[in-house]
Design an enzyme around this catalytic site. Structure first.
Site, PDB file in Angstrom:
ATOM      1  N   ASN A   7      -1.168   4.133  -0.934  1.00 14.38           N
ATOM      2  CA  ASN A   7      -0.361   2.925  -1.011  1.00 14.38           C
ATOM      3  C   ASN A   7       0.634   3.125  -2.143  1.00 14.38           C
ATOM      4  O   ASN A   7       0.303   2.919  -3.314  1.00 14.38           O
ATOM      5  CB  ASN A   7      -1.280   1.719  -1.265  1.00 14.38           C
ATOM      6  N   ARG A  85      -0.081   2.892   3.722  1.00  7.06           N
ATOM      7  CA  ARG A  85       0.324   1.503   3.846  1.00  7.06           C
ATOM      8  C   ARG A  85       1.857   1.467   3.848  1.00  7.06           C
ATOM      9  O   ARG A  85       2.492   2.016   2.951  1.00  7.06           O
ATOM     10  CB  ARG A  85      -0.192   0.704   2.655  1.00  7.06           C
ATOM     11  N   HIS A 174       0.759  -9.038   4.734  1.00  5.41           N
ATOM     12  CA  HIS A 174      -0.700  -9.014   4.546  1.00  5.41           C
ATOM     13  C   HIS A 174      -1.420  -8.869   5.881  1.00  5.41           C
ATOM     14  O   HIS A 174      -2.591  -9.230   6.007  1.00  5.41           O
ATOM     15  CB  HIS A 174      -1.224 -10.317   3.893  1.00  5.41           C
ATOM     16  N   ARG A 235       5.471 -15.996  -7.392  1.00  7.50           N
ATOM     17  CA  ARG A 235       6.473 -16.389  -6.388  1.00  7.50           C
ATOM     18  C   ARG A 235       6.362 -17.872  -6.087  1.00  7.50           C
ATOM     19  O   ARG A 235       5.256 -18.417  -6.015  1.00  7.50           O
ATOM     20  CB  ARG A 235       6.290 -15.605  -5.086  1.00  7.50           C
ATOM     21  N   GLU A 379      -8.450  -3.812   2.699  1.00  2.04           N
ATOM     22  CA  GLU A 379      -7.300  -3.247   3.423  1.00  2.04           C
ATOM     23  C   GLU A 379      -7.406  -1.730   3.528  1.00  2.04           C
ATOM     24  O   GLU A 379      -7.029  -1.147   4.546  1.00  2.04           O
ATOM     25  CB  GLU A 379      -5.999  -3.645   2.717  1.00  2.04           C
TER      26      GLU A 379
END
Ligand code: ADP
Length: 394
Positions: A7, A85, A174, A235, A379
């Site tokens: 990743n 990823r 996601h 965010r 993940e």
């Protein structure tokens, strides 16, 4: 039979070697602060942590260091593939794909949609191909799971040419996590794989929710970028877009600086003025810090409204799944959010919630339908499973 999961972010590269058959993680780690004098390679093997400095290393040197480490640990022999990823697959990928020159070209075409993420993802792919030319490489896309959204869920009410010419639509993110926890939730609840209606809430530093109907994502809260949707660590999530023009004029700053603030200085951090970390927010709120309390209240209120909205495309709710660092660990966030959703028939079980549902198949609400449950995400394991499956077929 192991898979190396990579990743690559803008200044770090996370890696893990996983046996997809047993879910065993042989090693996991991160090369971080890349490009700086204090870059380091940190890893964990058999519960033991270790680290070595890689001063000045960029992505290339860091991934070479990862390759060397895996060699030293004797983990390269067992590798059957490398799973990457990839953050933005646009409308081009609805599932994981073996990496080919065509796939790389499509990921490059998606750079305008994911300018921060796709370039380092591509660097990771290129270097891994150089380091392990004999191994199949697989791309696993954050956006792919949401490609099943119907037009009514992905279309923005904006001039239609923006969609046709510039790809302005909702993609969602996601996806690997939502897909993983939705599958796990079926096993934990005994719901039918052919007939279920779930809302999955991935609450980490970034937060998003998805409506999953019979194994398919039918709507989600993130959009063209991960800025849309619920409130997050730094965010803002969804706000009136006119705020950007308004505050840009008021502060005499260009729009991209305002957007940067909405990505990095808003959310829990912006409202509390204290931290983007939910643990700090909860502690400060408990100690009477007014803005931390407001940040906590707002987070749960916005989250509950988003979850309720996602019941519209589902028509009914069978289960609400909490995952990610906050979803898995915050007793208070689950309690407050579920309290807002009592009208859907959800009632928290305080004891089960306090132990994260561990002794009752993840369930944190009273024993009735719908239920809320905690499902730890993984993940990396999902990427390893996809990679092993594609490597087996190739
Ligand atoms: P990332 O999105 O970077 O993978 P994580 O999924 O690890 O992030 O989630 C990070 C968030 O989880 C942080 O806001 C952190 O405060 C929160 N978190 C972790 N443990 C707890 C806890 N025990 N209580 C409340 N929040 C927690």
């Amino acid at each position: 039979m192991d898979v190396l999961v990579l990743n690559c972010g803008s200044s770090s590269a996370k890696f893990a070697v996983i046996d997809p058959a047993t879910s065993k993680e042989e090693v996991s780690g991160i090369a971080q602060r890349l490009g700086s004098p204090d870059a380091s390679l940190d890893w964990k093997r058999n519960g033991e942590k270790a680290s070595r400095p890689i001063p000045g290393a960029g992505h290339e040197a860091a991934l070479r260091a990862v390759g060397e480490l895996l060699n030293q640990l004797g983990l390269t022999e067992e590798l059957v593939g490398i799973g990457h990823r990839v953050v933005h697959g646009g409308s081009k990928f609805s599932g994981s794909m073996a990496i080919t020159p065509e796939v790389i070209a499509k990921v490059e075409e998606c750079i305008p949609l994911g300018p921060l993420h796709n370039p380092p993802n591509l660097v990771g792919i290129r270097i891994a191909q150089e380091l392990f030319p004999e191994l199949p490489q697989v791309g696993v896309f954050d956006t792919a799971f949401h490609q099943t959204m119907p037009p009514v869920a992905y279309t923005y009410p904006v001039p239609h040419e923006w969609l046709e010419t510039h790809g302005v639509r909702r993609y969602g993110f996601h996806g690997t996590s939502h897909r993983f926890v939705a599958k796990q939730a079926l096993q934990l609840t005994g719901l039918s794989p052919e007939n279920h209606r779930l809302v999955t809430a991935h609450l980490g530093n970034g937060c998003s929710c998805a409506a999953v109907r019979d194994g398919k994502s039918v709507d989600t809260t993130m959009g063209l970028t991960p800025l849309e949707g619920v409130m997050m660590g730094t965010r803002s999530g969804s706000i009136d877009p006119a705020i950007i023009g308004h505050i840009s004029g008021a502060l005499n700053k260009p729009a991209d600086q305002i957007l940067d603030a909405l990505n990095k200085k808003a959310g829990l951090l912006g409202v509390s003025g204290l931290s983007n970390d939910m643990r700090t927010i909860e502690d400060a709120a408990a100690g009477g810090h007014e803005r931390a309390r407001l940040a906590f209240d707002l987070f749960c209120y916005i989250l509950a409204k988003a979850i309720a909205a996602l019941v519209v495309p589902l028509g009914r709710l069978d289960a609400l799944v909490f995952t990610g660092g906050i979803g898995e660990n915050s007793v208070a966030v689950r309690e407050r959010t579920v309290a807002h959703l009592g009208f859907l028939g959800l009632t928290i079980d305080p004891q089960a919630n306090a132990t994260h549902g561990r002794s009752q198949h993840g369930r944190v609400t009273e024993e009735m339908r719908p239920q809320a449950l905690v499902v730890p995400t993984n993940e990396e394991l999902m990427i390893a499973l996809d990679t092993a499956e594609i490597a087996r077929r190739s």
